[in-house]
Design a protein around this motif. Structure first.
Motif, short mmCIF file in Angstrom:
data_model
loop_
_atom_site.label_atom_id
_atom_site.label_comp_id
_atom_site.label_asym_id
_atom_site.label_seq_id
_atom_site.Cartn_x
_atom_site.Cartn_y
_atom_site.Cartn_z
N CYS A 87 3.97 -7.70 -7.53
CA CYS A 87 2.94 -6.96 -6.80
C CYS A 87 1.68 -6.85 -7.63
N GLY A 117 -0.90 -3.62 -3.27
CA GLY A 117 -0.90 -2.17 -3.23
C GLY A 117 -2.31 -1.64 -3.21
N ASN A 152 2.36 -4.87 2.04
CA ASN A 152 1.41 -3.95 1.44
C ASN A 152 2.09 -2.63 1.14
N MET A 153 1.58 -1.97 0.13
CA MET A 153 2.00 -0.60 -0.19
C MET A 153 0.73 0.19 -0.39
#
Length: 189
Positions: A87, A117, A152-153
């Motif tokens: 990520c 993120g 996605n975060m």
């Protein structure tokens, strides 16, 4: 030489997810990853330090004391043009009016096997931004160029003026990609 032995189920997952090549054993993967990382260590710390690192690192992998992320196992020593991280947090302007560049960057990162993120505290409307990020993730996945599922975060402070409606995106019909919006238990409320 690696002494790593994977269960039949683990080896099946490694092959099905294309983490190891068809002619590669799980022990070969451990050696490939170790050698690739040791080569980088040698550039910064010298051969002796790299050899010590390789021995300790391979042993820890063999004993199951550490488990590398999928991109490291998949890419190290096989795909030098791909990242070794799962990520990243792109440096991006979260203004929807300037979203074209962000959209392109997210798609590129997803195609390289990296999730993304975001800190939505800087977004004027975090819910609208979350919907935008969701649409990009859905679009990226629909291209069929992602070798592994990524997404996605996002985080947003519960005191953000727009965060009170942040639970609504998951119930909206267009929200088809998973998002994780965590809240630290000691900082919420």
């Amino acid at each position: 030489m690696s002494q790593f032995v994977a269960s039949l189920q683990a080896e099946h997952v490694l092959r099905a997810a294309r983490i190891i090549d068809p002619d590669e054993t799980p022990a070969d993967m451990v050696e490939r990853v170790t050698q690739t990382l040791a080569d980088q260590e040698a550039e910064f710390s010298g051969r002796r330090s790299a050899a010590q690192f390789a021995e300790a690192f391979e042993g820890a992998l063999d004993r199951g004391e550490i488990i590398m992320s999928t991109p490291v196992m998949m890419n190290a020593g096989r795909h030098p043009d791909r990242p070794l991280t799962a990520c990243t947090v792109p440096i991006a302007d979260l203004d929807p009016a300037r979203s074209r560049r962000l959209r392109e960057e997210i798609i590129t990162l997803h195609e390289q096997g990296m999730g993304t993120g975001f800190n939505l505290d800087t977004a004027e409307d975090p819910v609208a931004m979350l919907r935008f990020l969701n649409s990009v993730a859905v679009e990226s996945a629909s291209h069929g160029k992602e070798e592994r599922p990524v997404g996605n975060m996002a985080i947003v402070n519960v005191r953000h003026p727009g965060s009170m409606s942040s639970s609504r995106p998951k119930s909206a019909p267009r929200a088809t990609a998973p998002h994780h919006v965590p809240c630290h238990p000691h900082r919420c409320g």
